[in-house]
Write a protein that holds these residues in place. Sequence first.
Motif, PDB file in Angstrom:
ATOM      1  N   PHE A   1       0.856  -1.188   0.000  1.00  0.00           N
ATOM      2  CA  PHE A   1       0.000   0.000   0.000  1.00  0.00           C
ATOM      3  C   PHE A   1       0.896   1.244   0.000  1.00  0.00           C
ATOM      4  CE2 PHE A   1      -3.386   2.846   1.473  1.00  0.00           C
ATOM      5  CZ  PHE A   1      -4.490   2.298   0.821  1.00  0.00           C
ATOM      6  N   PRO A   2       0.504   2.306  -0.665  1.00  0.00           N
ATOM      7  CA  PRO A   2       1.345   3.527  -0.725  1.00  0.00           C
ATOM      8  C   PRO A   2       1.276   4.322   0.570  1.00  0.00           C
ATOM      9  CG  PRO A   2      -0.673   3.874  -1.972  1.00  0.00           C
ATOM     10  CD  PRO A   2      -0.685   2.430  -1.553  1.00  0.00           C
ATOM     11  N   TRP A   3       1.884   3.782   1.610  1.00  0.00           N
ATOM     12  CA  TRP A   3       1.779   4.411   2.925  1.00  0.00           C
ATOM     13  C   TRP A   3       2.406   5.797   2.945  1.00  0.00           C
ATOM     14  CZ3 TRP A   3      -1.453   1.867   5.901  1.00  0.00           C
ATOM     15  CH2 TRP A   3      -1.594   0.470   5.754  1.00  0.00           C
ATOM     16  N   GLY A   4       3.500   5.966   2.290  1.00  0.00           N
ATOM     17  CA  GLY A   4       4.162   7.269   2.317  1.00  0.00           C
ATOM     18  C   GLY A   4       3.326   8.366   1.692  1.00  0.00           C
ATOM     19  N   ALA A   5       2.551   8.034   0.681  1.00  0.00           N
ATOM     20  CA  ALA A   5       1.762   9.052  -0.027  1.00  0.00           C
ATOM     21  C   ALA A   5       0.502   9.452   0.736  1.00  0.00           C
ATOM     22  CB  ALA A   5       1.389   8.546  -1.408  1.00  0.00           C
ATOM     23  N   ILE A   6       0.087   8.694   1.739  1.00  0.00           N
ATOM     24  CA  ILE A   6      -1.147   9.010   2.474  1.00  0.00           C
ATOM     25  C   ILE A   6      -0.862   9.402   3.912  1.00  0.00           C
ATOM     26  CG2 ILE A   6      -2.478   7.423   1.016  1.00  0.00           C
ATOM     27  CD1 ILE A   6      -2.404   5.443   3.381  1.00  0.00           C
ATOM     28  N   GLU A   7       0.368   9.727   4.217  1.00  0.00           N
ATOM     29  CA  GLU A   7       0.720  10.073   5.589  1.00  0.00           C
ATOM     30  C   GLU A   7      -0.098  11.268   6.068  1.00  0.00           C
ATOM     31  OE1 GLU A   7       4.740  11.051   8.225  1.00  0.00           O
ATOM     32  OE2 GLU A   7       4.864  10.632   6.061  1.00  0.00           O
ATOM     33  N   GLY A   8      -0.728  11.116   7.222  1.00  0.00           N
ATOM     34  CA  GLY A   8      -1.553  12.178   7.778  1.00  0.00           C
ATOM     35  C   GLY A   8      -2.998  12.160   7.330  1.00  0.00           C
ATOM     36  N   ASN A   9      -3.361  11.309   6.344  1.00  0.00           N
ATOM     37  CA  ASN A   9      -4.740  11.240   5.859  1.00  0.00           C
ATOM     38  C   ASN A   9      -5.418  10.048   6.536  1.00  0.00           C
ATOM     39  OD1 ASN A   9      -7.108  10.662   4.241  1.00  0.00           O
ATOM     40  ND2 ASN A   9      -6.252  12.047   2.694  1.00  0.00           N
TER      41      ASN A   9
ATOM     42  N   GLY B   1     -15.530   6.811 -11.333  1.00  0.00           N
ATOM     43  CA  GLY B   1     -14.111   7.107 -11.230  1.00  0.00           C
ATOM     44  C   GLY B   1     -13.307   5.823 -11.152  1.00  0.00           C
ATOM     45  N   GLY B   2     -12.039   5.955 -10.785  1.00  0.00           N
ATOM     46  CA  GLY B   2     -11.148   4.814 -10.671  1.00  0.00           C
ATOM     47  C   GLY B   2     -10.100   4.812 -11.754  1.00  0.00           C
ATOM     48  N   ASN B   3      -9.047   4.074 -11.511  1.00  0.00           N
ATOM     49  CA  ASN B   3      -7.936   3.990 -12.454  1.00  0.00           C
ATOM     50  C   ASN B   3      -8.306   3.068 -13.617  1.00  0.00           C
ATOM     51  OD1 ASN B   3      -5.515   3.798 -13.766  1.00  0.00           O
ATOM     52  ND2 ASN B   3      -4.312   3.359 -11.937  1.00  0.00           N
ATOM     53  N   PRO B   4      -8.358   3.611 -14.843  1.00  0.00           N
ATOM     54  CA  PRO B   4      -8.718   2.745 -15.979  1.00  0.00           C
ATOM     55  C   PRO B   4      -7.748   1.592 -16.182  1.00  0.00           C
ATOM     56  CG  PRO B   4      -8.835   5.074 -16.575  1.00  0.00           C
ATOM     57  CD  PRO B   4      -8.144   4.999 -15.244  1.00  0.00           C
ATOM     58  N   ALA B   5      -6.509   1.732 -15.753  1.00  0.00           N
ATOM     59  CA  ALA B   5      -5.508   0.678 -15.968  1.00  0.00           C
ATOM     60  C   ALA B   5      -5.765  -0.552 -15.099  1.00  0.00           C
ATOM     61  CB  ALA B   5      -4.109   1.228 -15.704  1.00  0.00           C
ATOM     62  N   THR B   6      -6.551  -0.389 -14.032  1.00  0.00           N
ATOM     63  CA  THR B   6      -6.799  -1.509 -13.118  1.00  0.00           C
ATOM     64  C   THR B   6      -8.144  -2.178 -13.360  1.00  0.00           C
ATOM     65  OG1 THR B   6      -7.776  -0.046 -11.460  1.00  0.00           O
ATOM     66  CG2 THR B   6      -5.401  -0.406 -11.351  1.00  0.00           C
ATOM     67  N   LEU B   7      -8.789  -1.852 -14.456  1.00  0.00           N
ATOM     68  CA  LEU B   7     -10.121  -2.408 -14.711  1.00  0.00           C
ATOM     69  C   LEU B   7     -10.089  -3.935 -14.805  1.00  0.00           C
ATOM     70  CD1 LEU B   7     -13.027  -1.438 -15.201  1.00  0.00           C
ATOM     71  CD2 LEU B   7     -12.552  -1.512 -17.665  1.00  0.00           C
ATOM     72  N   SER B   8      -9.072  -4.495 -15.478  1.00  0.00           N
ATOM     73  CA  SER B   8      -8.981  -5.962 -15.594  1.00  0.00           C
ATOM     74  C   SER B   8      -8.745  -6.606 -14.236  1.00  0.00           C
ATOM     75  CB  SER B   8      -7.863  -6.337 -16.555  1.00  0.00           C
ATOM     76  OG  SER B   8      -6.616  -5.837 -16.091  1.00  0.00           O
ATOM     77  N   ASP B   9      -7.975  -5.957 -13.362  1.00  0.00           N
ATOM     78  CA  ASP B   9      -7.743  -6.518 -12.026  1.00  0.00           C
ATOM     79  C   ASP B   9      -9.023  -6.513 -11.194  1.00  0.00           C
ATOM     80  OD1 ASP B   9      -4.902  -7.002 -12.269  1.00  0.00           O
ATOM     81  OD2 ASP B   9      -4.653  -4.825 -12.208  1.00  0.00           O
TER      82      ASP B   9
ATOM     83  N   ALA C   1      -3.393  -5.545  -6.700  1.00  0.00           N
ATOM     84  CA  ALA C   1      -3.058  -4.666  -7.827  1.00  0.00           C
ATOM     85  C   ALA C   1      -4.154  -3.634  -8.058  1.00  0.00           C
ATOM     86  CB  ALA C   1      -2.838  -5.503  -9.079  1.00  0.00           C
ATOM     87  N   ALA C   2      -5.427  -4.067  -7.995  1.00  0.00           N
ATOM     88  CA  ALA C   2      -6.539  -3.130  -8.206  1.00  0.00           C
ATOM     89  C   ALA C   2      -6.592  -2.079  -7.102  1.00  0.00           C
ATOM     90  CB  ALA C   2      -7.852  -3.912  -8.265  1.00  0.00           C
ATOM     91  N   THR C   3      -6.362  -2.493  -5.861  1.00  0.00           N
ATOM     92  CA  THR C   3      -6.402  -1.545  -4.737  1.00  0.00           C
ATOM     93  C   THR C   3      -5.313  -0.489  -4.859  1.00  0.00           C
ATOM     94  OG1 THR C   3      -7.381  -3.180  -3.253  1.00  0.00           O
ATOM     95  CG2 THR C   3      -6.203  -1.341  -2.246  1.00  0.00           C
ATOM     96  N   ASN C   4      -4.093  -0.898  -5.145  1.00  0.00           N
ATOM     97  CA  ASN C   4      -2.999   0.066  -5.267  1.00  0.00           C
ATOM     98  C   ASN C   4      -3.219   1.013  -6.439  1.00  0.00           C
ATOM     99  OD1 ASN C   4      -0.328  -0.430  -3.452  1.00  0.00           O
ATOM    100  ND2 ASN C   4      -1.454  -2.355  -3.706  1.00  0.00           N
ATOM    101  N   GLY C   5      -3.723   0.483  -7.545  1.00  0.00           N
ATOM    102  CA  GLY C   5      -3.992   1.362  -8.681  1.00  0.00           C
ATOM    103  C   GLY C   5      -5.060   2.390  -8.368  1.00  0.00           C
ATOM    104  N   ASP C   6      -6.143   1.970  -7.697  1.00  0.00           N
ATOM    105  CA  ASP C   6      -7.227   2.897  -7.387  1.00  0.00           C
ATOM    106  C   ASP C   6      -6.829   3.907  -6.311  1.00  0.00           C
ATOM    107  OD1 ASP C   6      -8.950   1.936  -9.257  1.00  0.00           O
ATOM    108  OD2 ASP C   6     -10.090   0.647  -7.876  1.00  0.00           O
ATOM    109  N   ILE C   7      -6.068   3.470  -5.300  1.00  0.00           N
ATOM    110  CA  ILE C   7      -5.641   4.403  -4.250  1.00  0.00           C
ATOM    111  C   ILE C   7      -4.707   5.458  -4.829  1.00  0.00           C
ATOM    112  CG2 ILE C   7      -4.256   4.605  -2.151  1.00  0.00           C
ATOM    113  CD1 ILE C   7      -7.131   3.705  -1.675  1.00  0.00           C
ATOM    114  N   ASN C   8      -3.826   5.076  -5.687  1.00  0.00           N
ATOM    115  CA  ASN C   8      -2.944   6.047  -6.328  1.00  0.00           C
ATOM    116  C   ASN C   8      -3.750   7.009  -7.198  1.00  0.00           C
ATOM    117  OD1 ASN C   8      -0.353   5.265  -5.320  1.00  0.00           O
ATOM    118  ND2 ASN C   8      -0.354   3.510  -6.730  1.00  0.00           N
TER     119      ASN C   8
END
Length: 467
Positions: A252-260, A384-392, A443-450
């Motif tokens: 999970f992108p922990w560094g990018a969500i610090e404080g949220n 919404g959502g990341n189009p690249a993660t649709l298959s995942d 993979a789908a979770t990380n793509g959508d969170i980013n």
Amino acid sequence: MSLKDLGPEALVDVSKGLVVDEDGLAETGGLEGGSPQRKVAATAAGGGGVKELNEDDGKNNKESGDGGGSLQPSPCHSWISNSSSCTNLFEDDDDEECEGDGGEDDYEYDPYTHEYVPRIKEPPDGEDSDDGLLVSREQRDASLSFVAQALLESARANKERWDNEQQARRRSSTERISCVAKMLFCSGKALCHISEMPQHLRFNKYILSGYRQLGDFWTCVRSLGYLHNETLNILTHVVPIVYILLYWQTMFPWGAIEGNTFLNILGWAHISASISPWIGSVIYHLFMSYNQGGDRFYQLLLQIDMFGIWVTECFGALSNLTAAAWCLPKDYQTAMMTAYGLAAVWGLQKALTAWTPLARRMCFAPVFISRILAFLLRISPWGGGNPATLSDVVLQDVLSILGGIIGVVRIPEKWFPGRLDLWLNSHHIMHLMVVWAVMHMNAATNGDINWVIGNYDQAQCPVTNNS
């Protein structure tokens, strides 16, 4: 020497041109295309006849003074002559047929044994064939009986061999398990047949062997050290646990969500969803042979297993649902998440009280329907959502459903009962498929969170851009 001097029983075949000389020997002329002359002895002894001699035999007999008298008389049917008739040379007996075992028509020459044998007669037309075919029928029946008996014995031997092979195959499953166990240093642990297990552990009638003996807590734990029919079920979920414990910070992108706070909640929900099914599954499969509590303890293990699956099914989709509804007004997002939560609670209650494999899987139907609606929103202009993660997003549910179906229908062990007790039966395949599904979920979770992090102010939402 005249013919009268030979005696009344001396018969010769005049059709061959026999001439009796002074030594009592008859010479045959070369009537058959220049064949060499032959001599036959004509004895006057009673019951005698004519017997063929070669020239050397005639000379030997002549020198010995026997005059041919030492030769044994031969019956009519043993003559060398192929004449169609034999007659008496005496005028007063010219109508008398030669004596012997029977007429010439009753015998035929056998070129293999060089003897005259009884002729097999065919019955005259219009007459009963039973008597006429007596000899040939006996020969035929004897031959057919021998062949039929040989075929019957061969068929019986083949059937007996087939039955023995089938019985050997049925007995070999437990023997193979024992041999494999020894090769894997299983300390000679005795495994059980399904007939030796309590009723609550006979849930798959196609898994016939490889069951552990019932034991206490430490007996169950020590079963990790040898091969049985739950070994693969345990290992396929122990490995993901170890991986997540070692590498959870990279999931999970922990560094990018610090404080949220909100995104941190989604992050821990994702980690919990990734590890909880494996923990519940390992506890269930490891201690299902516990010898205390019987069916009640087994139902408790099932509830632990189902709770882990419920956490994955519900919490694992939170990030995807959040991304799909991210472009909607806040009130719509709240209503959508509330409905999903109610469906999840209903599914948990059903999961903990289900008694059959099909009921345990159907309890997640409301949650699955909610995810389908979220997917439709995702591909709409308002989603919404990341189009690249649709298959995942698709594969995380498709693989889980396929694995559940395989587990319910008991394929492939249904086609090969007793042969897939240790490896690659339906439950093993289901375990591998759900691990694969969770990989796509990650993979789908990380793509959508980013995507949410980059679009936190809804700047990339299609509806916002069009307005």
